[in-house]
Design a protein around this motif. Structure first.
Motif, PDB file in Angstrom:
ATOM      1  N   VAL A 237      -2.761   7.400  -4.031  1.00 45.63           N
ATOM      2  CA  VAL A 237      -1.664   7.082  -3.130  1.00 45.63           C
ATOM      3  C   VAL A 237      -0.988   8.369  -2.657  1.00 45.63           C
ATOM      4  O   VAL A 237      -0.708   8.558  -1.476  1.00 45.63           O
ATOM      5  CB  VAL A 237      -0.655   6.170  -3.846  1.00 45.63           C
ATOM      6  CG1 VAL A 237       0.562   5.955  -3.001  1.00 45.63           C
ATOM      7  CG2 VAL A 237      -1.283   4.846  -4.172  1.00 45.63           C
ATOM      8  N   ASP A 238      -0.729   9.276  -3.602  1.00 44.08           N
ATOM      9  CA  ASP A 238       0.048  10.468  -3.272  1.00 44.08           C
ATOM     10  C   ASP A 238      -0.806  11.619  -2.759  1.00 44.08           C
ATOM     11  O   ASP A 238      -0.368  12.390  -1.926  1.00 44.08           O
ATOM     12  CB  ASP A 238       0.819  10.943  -4.509  1.00 44.08           C
ATOM     13  CG  ASP A 238       1.823   9.922  -4.960  1.00 44.08           C
ATOM     14  OD1 ASP A 238       2.100   9.012  -4.179  1.00 44.08           O
ATOM     15  OD2 ASP A 238       2.331  10.037  -6.075  1.00 44.08           O
ATOM     16  N   ARG A 239      -1.976  11.742  -3.292  1.00 45.94           N
ATOM     17  CA  ARG A 239      -2.900  12.814  -2.914  1.00 45.94           C
ATOM     18  C   ARG A 239      -2.316  14.202  -3.089  1.00 45.94           C
ATOM     19  O   ARG A 239      -1.721  14.775  -2.219  1.00 45.94           O
ATOM     20  CB  ARG A 239      -3.379  12.643  -1.485  1.00 45.94           C
ATOM     21  CG  ARG A 239      -4.083  11.314  -1.299  1.00 45.94           C
ATOM     22  CD  ARG A 239      -4.702  11.253   0.022  1.00 45.94           C
ATOM     23  NE  ARG A 239      -3.724  11.217   1.072  1.00 45.94           N
ATOM     24  CZ  ARG A 239      -3.042  10.174   1.450  1.00 45.94           C
ATOM     25  NH1 ARG A 239      -3.253   9.043   0.867  1.00 45.94           N
ATOM     26  NH2 ARG A 239      -2.157  10.221   2.408  1.00 45.94           N
TER      27      ARG A 239
ATOM     28  N   HIS B 130       2.273  14.020  -5.688  1.00 42.02           N
ATOM     29  CA  HIS B 130       1.777  14.626  -4.451  1.00 42.02           C
ATOM     30  C   HIS B 130       1.440  16.094  -4.693  1.00 42.02           C
ATOM     31  O   HIS B 130       2.281  16.863  -5.126  1.00 42.02           O
ATOM     32  CB  HIS B 130       2.841  14.517  -3.361  1.00 42.02           C
ATOM     33  CG  HIS B 130       2.422  15.114  -2.066  1.00 42.02           C
ATOM     34  ND1 HIS B 130       1.384  14.618  -1.328  1.00 42.02           N
ATOM     35  CD2 HIS B 130       2.883  16.175  -1.380  1.00 42.02           C
ATOM     36  CE1 HIS B 130       1.220  15.349  -0.249  1.00 42.02           C
ATOM     37  NE2 HIS B 130       2.117  16.302  -0.252  1.00 42.02           N
TER      38      HIS B 130
ATOM     39  N   MET C 287      -4.879  -4.134   4.358  1.00 42.15           N
ATOM     40  CA  MET C 287      -5.515  -4.156   3.037  1.00 42.15           C
ATOM     41  C   MET C 287      -7.029  -4.081   3.178  1.00 42.15           C
ATOM     42  O   MET C 287      -7.587  -4.396   4.232  1.00 42.15           O
ATOM     43  CB  MET C 287      -5.127  -5.432   2.289  1.00 42.15           C
ATOM     44  CG  MET C 287      -3.689  -5.474   1.876  1.00 42.15           C
ATOM     45  SD  MET C 287      -3.237  -7.037   1.173  1.00 42.15           S
ATOM     46  CE  MET C 287      -3.730  -6.823  -0.527  1.00 42.15           C
TER      47      MET C 287
ATOM     48  N   ARG D  78      -7.905   8.803   3.989  1.00 37.77           N
ATOM     49  CA  ARG D  78      -7.360   7.466   4.186  1.00 37.77           C
ATOM     50  C   ARG D  78      -7.405   6.760   2.845  1.00 37.77           C
ATOM     51  O   ARG D  78      -8.469   6.428   2.339  1.00 37.77           O
ATOM     52  CB  ARG D  78      -8.184   6.710   5.220  1.00 37.77           C
ATOM     53  CG  ARG D  78      -7.575   5.418   5.691  1.00 37.77           C
ATOM     54  CD  ARG D  78      -8.012   4.237   4.899  1.00 37.77           C
ATOM     55  NE  ARG D  78      -7.501   3.004   5.494  1.00 37.77           N
ATOM     56  CZ  ARG D  78      -7.442   1.864   4.855  1.00 37.77           C
ATOM     57  NH1 ARG D  78      -7.852   1.793   3.632  1.00 37.77           N
ATOM     58  NH2 ARG D  78      -6.989   0.795   5.441  1.00 37.77           N
TER      59      ARG D  78
ATOM     60  N   PHE E 105      -1.559  -6.102   7.195  1.00 39.90           N
ATOM     61  CA  PHE E 105      -1.004  -5.035   6.360  1.00 39.90           C
ATOM     62  C   PHE E 105      -2.005  -3.922   6.101  1.00 39.90           C
ATOM     63  O   PHE E 105      -1.684  -2.945   5.444  1.00 39.90           O
ATOM     64  CB  PHE E 105      -0.518  -5.600   5.026  1.00 39.90           C
ATOM     65  CG  PHE E 105       0.867  -6.160   5.084  1.00 39.90           C
ATOM     66  CD1 PHE E 105       1.944  -5.334   5.273  1.00 39.90           C
ATOM     67  CD2 PHE E 105       1.088  -7.514   4.960  1.00 39.90           C
ATOM     68  CE1 PHE E 105       3.224  -5.841   5.319  1.00 39.90           C
ATOM     69  CE2 PHE E 105       2.362  -8.036   5.015  1.00 39.90           C
ATOM     70  CZ  PHE E 105       3.436  -7.198   5.201  1.00 39.90           C
TER      71      PHE E 105
ATOM     72  N   TYR F  77       8.839   3.618  -4.334  1.00 45.39           N
ATOM     73  CA  TYR F  77       9.063   5.053  -4.162  1.00 45.39           C
ATOM     74  C   TYR F  77       7.833   5.770  -4.710  1.00 45.39           C
ATOM     75  O   TYR F  77       7.493   5.599  -5.878  1.00 45.39           O
ATOM     76  CB  TYR F  77      10.307   5.516  -4.925  1.00 45.39           C
ATOM     77  CG  TYR F  77      11.589   5.033  -4.313  1.00 45.39           C
ATOM     78  CD1 TYR F  77      12.248   5.807  -3.369  1.00 45.39           C
ATOM     79  CD2 TYR F  77      12.126   3.816  -4.663  1.00 45.39           C
ATOM     80  CE1 TYR F  77      13.431   5.361  -2.802  1.00 45.39           C
ATOM     81  CE2 TYR F  77      13.302   3.354  -4.089  1.00 45.39           C
ATOM     82  CZ  TYR F  77      13.947   4.140  -3.159  1.00 45.39           C
ATOM     83  OH  TYR F  77      15.095   3.696  -2.589  1.00 45.39           O
ATOM     84  N   ILE F  78       7.192   6.540  -3.875  1.00 39.84           N
ATOM     85  CA  ILE F  78       6.000   7.246  -4.332  1.00 39.84           C
ATOM     86  C   ILE F  78       6.148   8.727  -4.033  1.00 39.84           C
ATOM     87  O   ILE F  78       7.129   9.154  -3.433  1.00 39.84           O
ATOM     88  CB  ILE F  78       4.718   6.692  -3.677  1.00 39.84           C
ATOM     89  CG1 ILE F  78       4.832   6.797  -2.167  1.00 39.84           C
ATOM     90  CG2 ILE F  78       4.483   5.268  -4.087  1.00 39.84           C
ATOM     91  CD1 ILE F  78       3.629   6.292  -1.450  1.00 39.84           C
ATOM     92  N   GLY F  79       5.186   9.490  -4.445  1.00 44.45           N
ATOM     93  CA  GLY F  79       5.215  10.917  -4.165  1.00 44.45           C
ATOM     94  C   GLY F  79       5.380  11.774  -5.407  1.00 44.45           C
ATOM     95  O   GLY F  79       5.421  12.982  -5.316  1.00 44.45           O
TER      96      GLY F  79
ATOM     97  N   VAL G 244      11.359  -2.187  -3.121  1.00 40.19           N
ATOM     98  CA  VAL G 244      11.232  -0.929  -2.388  1.00 40.19           C
ATOM     99  C   VAL G 244      10.421   0.034  -3.240  1.00 40.19           C
ATOM    100  O   VAL G 244      10.877   0.427  -4.317  1.00 40.19           O
ATOM    101  CB  VAL G 244      12.613  -0.321  -2.079  1.00 40.19           C
ATOM    102  CG1 VAL G 244      12.455   0.925  -1.231  1.00 40.19           C
ATOM    103  CG2 VAL G 244      13.485  -1.315  -1.375  1.00 40.19           C
TER     104      VAL G 244
ATOM    105  N   GLN H 192       1.267  -1.446   0.917  1.00 37.47           N
ATOM    106  CA  GLN H 192       2.183  -1.889   1.972  1.00 37.47           C
ATOM    107  C   GLN H 192       2.476  -3.370   1.873  1.00 37.47           C
ATOM    108  O   GLN H 192       3.525  -3.835   2.307  1.00 37.47           O
ATOM    109  CB  GLN H 192       1.561  -1.575   3.338  1.00 37.47           C
ATOM    110  CG  GLN H 192       1.501  -0.104   3.578  1.00 37.47           C
ATOM    111  CD  GLN H 192       0.773   0.272   4.835  1.00 37.47           C
ATOM    112  OE1 GLN H 192       1.237   1.078   5.595  1.00 37.47           O
ATOM    113  NE2 GLN H 192      -0.374  -0.321   5.064  1.00 37.47           N
TER     114      GLN H 192
ATOM    115  N   LEU I  47      -2.778   3.221  -0.769  1.00 36.97           N
ATOM    116  CA  LEU I  47      -1.540   3.316   0.006  1.00 36.97           C
ATOM    117  C   LEU I  47      -1.440   2.132   0.951  1.00 36.97           C
ATOM    118  O   LEU I  47      -0.380   1.532   1.109  1.00 36.97           O
ATOM    119  CB  LEU I  47      -1.515   4.625   0.795  1.00 36.97           C
ATOM    120  CG  LEU I  47      -0.237   4.863   1.581  1.00 36.97           C
ATOM    121  CD1 LEU I  47       0.862   5.342   0.680  1.00 36.97           C
ATOM    122  CD2 LEU I  47      -0.445   5.854   2.694  1.00 36.97           C
ATOM    123  N   SER I  48      -2.565   1.772   1.572  1.00 35.55           N
ATOM    124  CA  SER I  48      -2.529   0.649   2.503  1.00 35.55           C
ATOM    125  C   SER I  48      -2.329  -0.664   1.769  1.00 35.55           C
ATOM    126  O   SER I  48      -1.620  -1.548   2.253  1.00 35.55           O
ATOM    127  CB  SER I  48      -3.824   0.608   3.311  1.00 35.55           C
ATOM    128  OG  SER I  48      -3.884   1.727   4.154  1.00 35.55           O
TER     129      SER I  48
END
Lengths: 204, 376
Positions: free
Chosen positions: B374-376, B53, B225, B338, B223, B48-50, B46, B346, B342-343
């Motif tokens: 990923v977080d931007r 951000h 990619m 985009r 997914f 966890y990101i952010g 799992v 997944q 991040l993609s």
């Protein structure tokens, strides 16, 4: 109107989509095709499976706050046929927006929809793991909304003030109570320095 | 085989939750993942990101178009020129600006040099992930420094360039630009050879990476990619080829694809792409014309008509897209970045489940995430 280099004509997509699934198209321009929000999954599934469009990958999905409604924009692409299709769905309910999830069709919607949920507040029905992704649970509001921080009508960007967080209901934004605001604006004489009783947080 | 209940109870195992990050050297930034492990085997991941951000998209809504360039640098700091390029191209498309030829060729050179720097960074960090301590990182840093020196001469900054402008470039490159690029390319060629010799046929390296974290082409597409991570699975999707922007239609290069989609192929794709990038830059240098770098008539305040556009370019990590909505005026109504990382992220669970814990780390390393993107 500007258009991506390999983007398909929306009218063409709308025509074929309307033939296969009658009544699903609401509107179309030369850029995008807008489908009925409750039948979004059906439309994506058809575009994904059809041989003519072969939209194999969800390239990008993004929400746009239009003040009174939300727009979800899906950029689909076909790798074999090398074109792009733009599908839109309008969410009319601005207070409790919700939309069917694209995850059953595209696994690539997993984190992208969580991002939209986090920053825009659109709930996706059928998403397996709909949690906040960037911000912590209990963050007040959804920052990419135009009315973030309760500034009305969305005419400002919403970055002017920091919210006074309501601890009992974290999703609600409220203005600071009048007494607190007055205290912040007019400090009493001599109150700038800490009082002599205050010895710091880690005093023995 | 019949297993008696008491034996079954004796071998009853318990799954363990293992937390990796957010401050862990092999997560390439502040990334946290919680792995559910059964012995040494990963059963669930799992992410966890952010943690990084910063709300760049929201901030861009409050700034005019030229101020947004700086935020784009910071969304992808390892390939800032490529990030800027998507943004300025989206603004140009909306505003209807024509970019002069010389500016387009210079942009191409800088973007490809930045791709080289970014892939070198991947080689170094990936080498450490698989356990070759030190050497690849120093190799990578050496060549990357040369490229950064060049970028500093051009733009005045080593990482956050803010050099591209809607319409062209901020200023002309130094007079000895082409000679300097050729010098740097010579060093880069040597660096590529060093990496090739150090890793590609290294037995330990192959044993660690081949067959690990494989993903099929169909799954990788599903997914979402893109970039080298997708091409390693055998899908020849390169936006430089499928919808050529800048002058990519006029240069000769190959789209590198892998076969198995495993970690080794992802490494090999990037190594081969380094050579292709060098080829592109060499052709650009030969074709580089003289002329202006900005359109003759630029408005003092850049305004765009209402409309929307989705522009995507091939950044080192994949498809870096900008979805720009304008309602007129001098600032974006909505800007969506985009993010390729991040993609790609997944598919992390799909690639890591069933692998060993140590392999999950190199799977994460092989998709080459940059957490700021990923977080931007």
């Amino acid at each position: 109107m500007p258009k991506g280099p390999t983007q398909l004509d929306g009218h063409l997509v709308a025509e074929r989509l309307g033939q296969a699934l009658p009544g699903i198209v609401q509107r179309s321009t030369d850029e995008w095709v807008e489908v009925r929000p409750e039948r979004l999954q059906e439309a994506l599934r058809w575009l994904h499976d059809s041989e003519e469009f072969d939209a194999a990958q969800l390239s990008n999905c993004c929400g746009v706050d239009r003040h009174h409604h939300f727009e979800m924009v899906y950029h689909l692409q076909s790798l074999d046929l090398n074109h792009q299709i733009v599908v839109k769905a309008i969410v009319l309910d601005h207070d409790r927006p919700s939309l069917p999830s694209a995850y059953p069709v595209y696994k690539g919607a997993l984190l992208q929809e969580r991002e939209v949920y986090d920053l825009m507040g659109i709930e996706f029905e059928g998403h397996p793991d709909l949690r906040r992704i960037f911000l912590w649970d209990g963050f007040p509001g959804h920052p990419l909304r135009k009315d973030f921080l309760g500034i009305g009508a969305g005419l400002t960007s919403g970055l002017a003030r920091f919210p006074y967080e309501d601890k009992t209901d974290p999703d609600r934004i409220m203005n600071p109570p009048e007494s607190m605001r007055a205290a912040a604006q007019e400090p009493e004489a001599g109150s700038q320095e800490p009082s002599p009783e205050w010895r710091g947080e880690q005093h023995p | 085989m019949v297993v008696r209940p008491e034996i079954e109870r004796e071998f009853e195992t318990q799954d363990l939750l293992l937390n990796v990050g957010p401050q862990h050297p092999s997560t390439h930034g502040v990334f946290r993942m919680v792995m559910e492990i059964d012995g040494e085997l990963v059963k669930d991941v799992v992410p966890y990101i952010g943690y990084l951000h910063r709300g760049a998209e929201k901030l861009c809504e409050t700034m005019d178009y030229r101020q947004g360039i700086g935020f784009m640098d910071r969304t992808e700091y390892l390939a800032a020129f490529n990030a800027e390029l998507s943004y300025v191209m989206a603004v140009e498309e909306l505003a209807g600006l024509e970019v002069p030829d010389r500016a387009q060729w210079l942009r191409m050179i800088l973007c490809e040099m930045n791709r080289i720097a970014s892939h070198l960074m991947f080689m170094g960090a990936f080498g450490i992930d698989v356990g070759v301590f030190g050497t690849p990182f120093i190799y990578a840093w050496r060549e990357r420094e040369a490229i950064f020196d060049l970028f500093e001469e051009v733009s005045g900054d080593r990482m956050m360039y803010a050099y591209f402008r809607p319409g062209g470039l901020a200023w002309e490159v130094p007079v000895n630009f082409t000679e300097r690029v050729r010098e740097v390319l010579k060093a880069v060629n040597q660096g590529i050879k060093d990496f090739d010799g150090l890793l590609t046929e290294n037995e330990v390296f192959i044993a660690r990476t081949r067959g690990v974290g494989a993903i099929s082409a169909a799954d990788a597409i599903d997914f979402g990619m893109s970039g080298p991570s997708l091409r390693a699975s055998g899908v020849p999707l390169d936006i430089r080829r499928t919808e050529p922007y800048l002058k990519y239609a006029e240069v000769d290069f190959d789209v590198v694809v892998g076969q198995n989609g495993d970690v080794y192929d992802r490494y090999l794709c990037r190594l081969q792409e380094l050579r292709e990038s060098v080829r592109i830059v060499e052709q650009c240098l030969e074709k580089l014309p003289d002329g202006p770098i900005m359109p003759e008539k630029m408005p003092r305040m850049l305004r765009t008509p209402p409309g929307e556009v989705y522009i995507r370019t091939e950044a080192p990590r994949g498809e870096y897209g900008i979805y720009l909505v304008s309602e007129g005026g001098n600032r974006p109504y909505r800007l969506k970045v985009r993010s390729a990382c991040l993609s790609n992220l997944q598919a992390l669970k799909h690639m890591s489940v069933g692998q060993y814990v140590a392999d999950a780390i190199i799977v994460l390393g092989s998709i080459d995430i940059v957490l700021s993107e990923v977080d931007r």
